[in-house]
Design a protein around this motif. Structure first.
Motif, PDB file in Angstrom:
ATOM      1  N   ASP A   6      -4.355   1.853  -6.525  1.00 31.45           N
ATOM      2  CA  ASP A   6      -5.332   2.369  -5.570  1.00 31.45           C
ATOM      3  C   ASP A   6      -6.008   3.602  -6.196  1.00 31.45           C
ATOM      4  O   ASP A   6      -5.621   4.032  -7.292  1.00 31.45           O
ATOM      5  N   MET A  27       0.835  -1.196   0.000  1.00 31.15           N
ATOM      6  CA  MET A  27       0.000   0.000   0.000  1.00 31.15           C
ATOM      7  C   MET A  27       0.876   1.255   0.000  1.00 31.15           C
ATOM      8  O   MET A  27       2.063   1.201   0.285  1.00 31.15           O
ATOM      9  N   PHE A  40      -7.310   0.815   3.403  1.00 32.62           N
ATOM     10  CA  PHE A  40      -7.215   0.493   1.971  1.00 32.62           C
ATOM     11  C   PHE A  40      -8.140  -0.668   1.607  1.00 32.62           C
ATOM     12  O   PHE A  40      -7.891  -1.811   2.004  1.00 32.62           O
ATOM     13  N   ASP A  62     -10.466  -0.087  -1.556  1.00 29.76           N
ATOM     14  CA  ASP A  62     -10.823   0.106  -2.970  1.00 29.76           C
ATOM     15  C   ASP A  62      -9.594   0.138  -3.865  1.00 29.76           C
ATOM     16  O   ASP A  62      -8.550   0.676  -3.487  1.00 29.76           O
ATOM     17  N   ALA A  63      -9.722  -0.451  -5.044  1.00 24.60           N
ATOM     18  CA  ALA A  63      -8.633  -0.439  -6.021  1.00 24.60           C
ATOM     19  C   ALA A  63      -9.261  -0.450  -7.421  1.00 24.60           C
ATOM     20  O   ALA A  63     -10.491  -0.568  -7.563  1.00 24.60           O
ATOM     21  N   LEU A  73      -0.117  -1.068  -7.511  1.00 26.77           N
ATOM     22  CA  LEU A  73       0.000  -2.163  -6.536  1.00 26.77           C
ATOM     23  C   LEU A  73       0.521  -3.432  -7.206  1.00 26.77           C
ATOM     24  O   LEU A  73       1.135  -4.276  -6.565  1.00 26.77           O
ATOM     25  N   GLU A 132     -13.890   1.918   3.293  1.00 25.93           N
ATOM     26  CA  GLU A 132     -12.594   2.542   3.609  1.00 25.93           C
ATOM     27  C   GLU A 132     -12.788   3.557   4.716  1.00 25.93           C
ATOM     28  O   GLU A 132     -13.684   4.409   4.640  1.00 25.93           O
TER      29      GLU A 132
END
Ligand code: SAM
Length: 283
Positions: A114, A30, A97, A99-100, A120, A186
């Protein structure tokens, strides 16, 4: 070989293989430098010890908040455990963290990033490549293309995500079944979220409020937020930490009439932050 994000989210990387799932998430670094690490079945002794109290209050445990859940593997276990105790809870699972986005930047080249465009994982023709740099990369000079790629890609990824040219995904476990009442959100436990205030009968903070990670003031701030999220008198809080041997040191707290916490039960000598929780000033 580690699964690519595409394989993970399309279910082609082995539907119920939680070892591969853990490998996939453990390689995602992250933007605050942490990895998505968690372990299934890590709270067995805690569950056994706290069962009588939780079973007795099963009907009361309707709304549950699990903070710092990582991929939510242990949140799914919490749901099953509370159901076995006789509750039918709705769980809100939070982490910094969740959501992506999967963004296709060229034919056959995808990036898992992200929402800020922080890469990532790169996926080049199905091959998963880590964007982050390890010490050996400085020796082999592999850090140069990695750093360049990240610097050049991040603004582009962010722009593509903002303009909706990405596939939104959540970094959560596939152990979740359709119909499980868990909502992933989140949230930063260090910041008060009005939308969570006064909603929960039980909060769990597992492997997050650790003295080695946060200062005493930060832990007090997080606990004050948690107290604001609990409904009030009789609401419960579980705080635990798992050591390298897989053993837990945890405490089950109850909110008293004056808003302070009292320790109801302990496992493994109790939570290392018990003093900070019990000493928290009344609201
Ligand atoms: C070690 S994992 C614990 C996962 C799970 N609760 C367990 O015990 O297996 C800690 C998680 O806390 C999250 N975290 C760290 N700081 C946080 C914060 N300020 N607010 C919310 N989550 C945070 C990290 O992103 C990470 O996923």
């Amino acid at each position: 070989m580690v699964m690519s994000a595409r394989q993970y989210y399309s279910g082609t990387g082995g539907a119920a293989d939680y070892t591969r799932e853990s490998e996939f998430f453990a390689k995602l670094k992250m933007r605050n430098g942490t990895f998505k690490l968690t372990q299934p079945s890590r709270f067995r002794e805690l569950e056994t010890a706290f069962r009588p109290v939780l079973a007795e209050r099963a009907a009361q445990l309707r709304d549950v908040l699990d903070v710092g859940v990582s991929t939510g593997v242990t949140t799914v276990e919490l749901l099953r455990y509370l159901e076995a105790c006789g509750s039918t809870p709705k769980i809100t699972a939070t982490d910094l963290f969740i959501d992506a986005h999967i963004v296709e930047v060229a034919t056959g080249v995808r990036v898992l990033a992200d929402p800020e465009g922080w890469p990532l994982q790169y996926d080049v023709a199905g091959l998963a490549i880590r964007p982050w740099i390890r010490r050996l990369d400085y020796v082999s000079l592999a850090f140069i293309p990695r750093q360049l790629a990240k610097a050049m890609l991040q603004p582009r990824l962010r722009a593509l995500i903002r303009s909706g040219k990405s596939e939104p995904v959540q970094m959560i476990t596939r152990a979740l079944s359709r119909g499980d009442s868990i909502e992933f959100v989140e949230d930063d436990i260090m910041k008060r979220s009005p939308g969570l205030a006064g909603r929960f009968d039980l909060v769990r903070a597992a492997n997050i409020l650790n003295k080695s990670y946060f200062s005493a003031d930060q832990i007090r701030l997080a606990v004050a937020n948690i107290r604001a999220y609990l409904k009030g008198r009789g609401s419960l809080l579980i705080v635990t930490r798992t050591n390298e041997k897989g053993e837990n040191s945890g405490t089950l707290f109850e909110v008293m009439a004056d808003g302070s916490f009292a320790a109801l039960m302990r496992v493994g000598g109790g939570s290392e932050v018990e003093d900070l929780i019990l000493g928290l000033q009344e609201p």
